[in-house]
Design an enzyme around this catalytic site. Structure first.
Site, PDB file in Angstrom:
ATOM      1  CG  ASN A  36      -1.736   1.247   1.357  1.00 19.54           C
ATOM      2  OD1 ASN A  36      -2.012   1.920   0.363  1.00 19.54           O
ATOM      3  ND2 ASN A  36      -2.140   1.560   2.571  1.00 19.54           N
TER       4      ASN A  36
ATOM      5  CG  HIS B 252      -1.205  -0.637  -4.178  1.00 19.91           C
ATOM      6  ND1 HIS B 252      -1.937  -0.669  -3.014  1.00 19.91           N
ATOM      7  CD2 HIS B 252      -1.721   0.392  -4.912  1.00 19.91           C
ATOM      8  CE1 HIS B 252      -2.852   0.297  -3.034  1.00 19.91           C
ATOM      9  NE2 HIS B 252      -2.743   0.961  -4.172  1.00 19.91           N
ATOM     10  CB  CYS B 253      -2.833  -5.936  -2.458  1.00 22.66           C
ATOM     11  SG  CYS B 253      -1.385  -7.004  -2.348  1.00 22.66           S
ATOM     12  CB  THR B 254      -2.550  -4.824   2.413  1.00 21.04           C
ATOM     13  OG1 THR B 254      -3.929  -4.425   2.304  1.00 21.04           O
ATOM     14  CG2 THR B 254      -2.032  -4.392   3.780  1.00 21.04           C
TER      15      THR B 254
ATOM     16  CB  THR C 196       0.697  -7.214  -5.576  1.00 17.69           C
ATOM     17  OG1 THR C 196      -0.168  -6.181  -5.072  1.00 17.69           O
ATOM     18  CG2 THR C 196       1.785  -6.585  -6.416  1.00 17.69           C
TER      19      THR C 196
END
Length: 257
Positions: free
Chosen positions: A48, A152-154, A160
């Site tokens: 993130n 992106h993700c977290t 991702t």
């Protein structure tokens, strides 16, 4: 594809160290099977980026990003991220809506075992190619435009990681290099994982139970590959017939001679 050790130092993928953004890497330099390479400064993957520091934002602006694609669901976001959305073209493309929120994961971890958490992750990866075709297909169609793209993700490892599998496979990158790039998240997220594990332990979660959720394993990505092979006839057919990806356009945009 071969498994790598969780803490092994990665040999591919240029990392960009930021204050508050984990696992940010440029895919440039990865080699294709026909001897070409992914262009540098075009494709970036990360955790993130929305809580970036002022210095982080300056570096991200210098990348001249045309689009940032966010695979997180609304429950994973916070009001403090608004400034990032004002600075970049930030496109929400949620995957695993609700499944990765702490409200969902905490009861699983408190009542689960490491084996159960690993089984959960294998199920998640098996579901990626089946249940989230619109999200990942949309991501690849956005990439076809050829702009400078960050996705992106977290933590930049699961959603991702699967997106990177599809993108790099479409570009013709060697399977072992794709796996090495995937497993490198264990190196770049080492400090982040330690912080997350300590925070969960404060809530009563056994760090060993949480470990399968924090680390990436070759078996996870292989679960996605097995599903693609079994259900769709392999990666080329999945990209072309299911996701309607024009790999020729991807390669023209992102491969150097």
């Amino acid at each position: 594809m071969q498994a790598g050790e969780a803490g092994a130092k990665p040999v591919q993928g240029a990392a960009l160290p930021l204050d508050n953004v984990v696992n940010l890497r440029d895919l440039g330099g990865l080699a294709t099977r026909d001897g070409r390479r992914v262009r540098a400064g075009k494709l970036f993957r990360s955790g993130n980026p929305a809580c970036a520091s002022a210095a982080d934002l300056a570096l991200l602006r210098a990348l001249r990003l045309d689009m940032v694609i966010d695979f997180r669901s609304s429950g994973e976001k916070s009001p403090q991220e608004r400034a990032f959305g004002e600075a970049f073209r930030w496109v929400a493309t949620p995957v695993l809506e609700g499944s990765m929120s702490m409200a969902e994961l905490m009861p699983r971890m408190l009542g689960g075992s490491p084996a159960q958490m690993e089984a959960f992750m294998l199920e998640v990866y098996g579901d990626f190619p089946r249940k989230y075709q619109a999200a990942f297909g949309g991501f690849l169609k956005a990439a076809e435009a050829g702009g400078n793209l960050l996705y992106h993700c977290t933590a930049g490892k699961d959603r991702t990681g699967f997106a990177s599998l599809l993108l790099l496979a479409g570009l013709g990158v060697d399977a072992d290099a794709i796996m090495a790039n995937y497993l490198a998240s264990n190196h770049w997220n080492r400090d982040f994982n330690a912080r997350m594990s300590a925070r969960a332990a404060e809530g009563g979660v056994d760090p060993e139970v949480m470990r399968p959720l924090l680390e990436v394993k070759a078996a996870y990505l292989e679960a996605s590959l097995h599903a693609i092979e079994r259900d769709y006839g392999g990666m080329p057919a999945y990209l072309a017939d299911v996701l309607a990806v024009d790999v020729r356009r991807l390669r023209e945009a992102y491969l150097a001679e």
